[in-house]
Design a protein around this motif. Structure first.
Motif, PDB file in Angstrom:
ATOM      1  N   ASN A  22       0.619  -1.272   0.236  1.00  0.00           N
ATOM      2  CA  ASN A  22      -0.073   0.091  -0.005  1.00  0.00           C
ATOM      3  C   ASN A  22       0.735   1.232   0.061  1.00  0.00           C
ATOM      4  O   ASN A  22       0.357   2.336   0.266  1.00  0.00           O
ATOM      5  CB  ASN A  22      -0.912  -0.267   1.397  1.00  0.00           C
ATOM      6  N   ASN A  23       2.304   0.972  -0.068  1.00  0.00           N
ATOM      7  CA  ASN A  23       3.046   2.330  -0.067  1.00  0.00           C
ATOM      8  C   ASN A  23       4.398   1.848  -0.866  1.00  0.00           C
ATOM      9  O   ASN A  23       5.303   1.790  -0.227  1.00  0.00           O
ATOM     10  CB  ASN A  23       3.330   2.612   1.367  1.00  0.00           C
ATOM     11  N   LYS A  24       4.242   1.878  -2.041  1.00  0.00           N
ATOM     12  CA  LYS A  24       5.223   1.642  -2.856  1.00  0.00           C
ATOM     13  C   LYS A  24       6.504   2.362  -2.949  1.00  0.00           C
ATOM     14  O   LYS A  24       7.460   2.106  -3.112  1.00  0.00           O
ATOM     15  CB  LYS A  24       4.894   1.567  -4.195  1.00  0.00           C
TER      16      LYS A  24
END
Length: 179
Positions: A22-24
């Motif tokens: 959810n947070n590349k």
């Protein structure tokens, strides 16, 4: 990992890829090494039959090669296994974490400095299921563990809110073989 038998120390070297679905932007990579020392030799005068060590000091050194631009993370720890009854072990542990320009770039709170990050107090309860499952020796061991930790944020790591005091825990199942 490699056992350095003359000094009762295990050396391990590795490389980790961190992926956050959810947070590349938080994805990163690091190389690390650990040293885990069996300090039984130092306590022979007090515990002559003990072969497993008393404090069993450890060191983790990790260097980020991506997001933290070479920042380093270090942990100094001690732990001791207490075999309370057959196949059940309770392990208290204490770790002091040191942040050297590691969290600042990753969390975008600045370039960072060298600081104590937290003191971690942990307790792990582990049960070896191998006898219950009647596993043959060649199949290895299966262990189920529960763990509870408390991270006590220290100094400016807590002040800049990059680390907060927190309890955390969980369970794991491990399978070990060979060796």
């Amino acid at each position: 990992a490699y056992d350095i038998k003359p000094i009762e120390t295990t050396f391990a070297l590795g490389y980790r890829f961190y992926t956050f679905p959810n947070n590349k932007a938080g994805n990163s990579q690091e190389w690390f090494f650990t040293l885990e020392h069996n300090d039984a030799w130092m306590w022979k005068w007090l515990f002559p039959e003990n072969e497993k060590g008393v404090l069993n000091p450890s060191l983790l050194f990790a260097q980020d090669v991506d997001r933290a631009d070479g920042g380093c993370w270090m942990e100094l720890g001690v732990k001791h296994d207490f075999a309370l009854f057959e196949n059940f072990t309770l392990t208290p542990a204490v770790v002091l974490a040191i942040d050297h320009r590691y969290l600042g770039p990753i969390l975008r709170t600045g370039d960072g400095s060298t600081r104590f990050a937290y003191a971690q107090y942990g307790l792990t309860a582990a049960y070896d299921l191998s006898p219950v499952l009647r596993l043959p020796e060649w199949a290895g061991t299966i262990t189920v563990s529960g763990f509870l930790y408390f991270n006590d944020a220290l100094g400016n790591a807590e002040d800049d809110r990059s680390i907060q005091d927190e309890f955390w825990g969980g369970m794991s199942v491990g399978w070990a073989w060979g060796g």
